[in-house]
Design an enzyme around this catalytic site. Structure first.
Site, mmCIF file in Angstrom:
data_model
loop_
_atom_site.group_PDB
_atom_site.id
_atom_site.type_symbol
_atom_site.label_atom_id
_atom_site.label_comp_id
_atom_site.label_asym_id
_atom_site.label_seq_id
_atom_site.Cartn_x
_atom_site.Cartn_y
_atom_site.Cartn_z
ATOM 1 N N ASP A 10 40.042 49.306 51.022
ATOM 2 C CA ASP A 10 39.749 47.979 50.499
ATOM 3 C C ASP A 10 40.707 46.991 51.201
ATOM 4 O O ASP A 10 41.710 47.403 51.781
ATOM 5 C CB ASP A 10 39.974 47.970 48.982
ATOM 6 C CG ASP A 10 39.890 46.591 48.402
ATOM 7 O OD1 ASP A 10 38.874 45.911 48.646
ATOM 8 O OD2 ASP A 10 40.838 46.165 47.705
ATOM 9 N N ASP A 12 41.316 43.031 50.080
ATOM 10 C CA ASP A 12 42.022 42.073 49.228
ATOM 11 C C ASP A 12 42.759 42.794 48.110
ATOM 12 O O ASP A 12 42.157 43.493 47.299
ATOM 13 C CB ASP A 12 41.032 41.064 48.646
ATOM 14 C CG ASP A 12 40.374 40.259 49.752
ATOM 15 O OD1 ASP A 12 41.114 39.663 50.548
ATOM 16 O OD2 ASP A 12 39.133 40.243 49.821
#
Ligand code: XBP
Ligand code: MG
Length: 252
Positions: A10, A12
């Site tokens: 991932d 953010d």
């Protein structure tokens, strides 16, 4: 016993803490530029983060009465300006990688583990972070950059993880997701993946029941030991997260 072949990252909150001082600030710049009164405070943005995707987040704020109703084309145009502002902020180099991210990426890359990105964020925003916080060489080191509207449903739907694995030809049993949020964990879980979570201020209170390892950060050998919140496989000596820990999770 499954071998670790792939790590899907991932972006953010996981690679870097981009939300509070990056995306949030960029949204507010776009609102101001458009002559709108709305500003998202640090606290309000925390509430809005339950909706993934910047356009979807604005739509949600409109529906709950936080912003005046505007047509979707205006939302998309505002979001495009927000992305430009975000890229400028990232270009200023103000948002560093989280502790241990580069160490783990380098260790995994050197070991021949396939690396990919699975994120809700907009592709050009991802490119800016790779260029300015990681380094341009990582454009070639990630085997897939799966981002944004490329799939119909954003996290917590599994789509972006499933898409990345299809592109890479890897199966869930050989892949671990690296996440920071409840929505990210749900997405990884729905895609059949094991998952390591590094929490942050916005996600610390979220539900990660069932995740394989939940820690305060990946950590570094020469810093204080990280905090371990969930250790499903009873890994020993988690002072910082290593590739060996991730391999042990895949094999568990
Ligand atoms: C990140 C997101 C993104 C960013 C903003 O979620 O939800 O929407 O907040 O990016 P995750 P965009 O870390 O789970 O991928 O404005 O480009 O959507
Ligand atoms: Mg995240």
């Amino acid at each position: 016993m499954a071998e670790l072949k792939c790590l899907l990252w991932d972006v953010d909150g996981t690679l870097a803490d981009t939300e509070r001082d990056g995306h949030r600030v960029a949204f507010n710049m776009a609102f101001e530029e458009a002559g709108m009164d709305r500003r998202w405070s640090v606290e309000t943005y925390g509430e809005l983060l339950k909706v993934t995707g910047g356009k979807e987040r604005m739509q949600f704020d409109i529906e709950r009465g936080g912003m005046p109703a505007i047509p979707f084309e205006k939302i998309a145009a505002l979001h495009a300006r927000k992305t430009t502002h975000y890229e400028t902020l990232i270009g200023q180099g103000l948002i560093p990688l989280r502790p241990g991210v580069l160490r783990l990426l380098e260790e995994a890359y050197a070991a021949g583990v396939t690396l990919g990105v699975s994120t809700t964020t907009t592709p050009s925003a991802l490119d800016a972070l790779i260029e300015h916080s990681l380094g341009k060489e990582w454009f070639n080191r990630f085997a897939v950059l799966a981002a944004g509207d490329i799939v119909p449903n954003k996290k917590p739907a599994p789509d972006i993880y499933t898409y990345a694995m299809e592109q890479l030809g890897v199966s869930p049993e050989n892949t671990i997701a690296l996440e920071d949020s409840g929505n990210g964990w749900l997405s990884a879980q729905a895609a059949g993946l094991k998952c390591v979570v590094t929490i942050n201020d916005y996600t610390a209170e979220q539900n990660f029941d069932g995740a394989d390892l939940v820690v305060s950060e990946f950590g570094e050998p020469d810093r204080d030991a990280i905090e371990v919140l969930i250790n499903k496989h009873n890994l020993a000596d988690v002072h910082h997260v290593t590739l060996a820990h991730l391999q042990a999770i895949a094999e568990a």
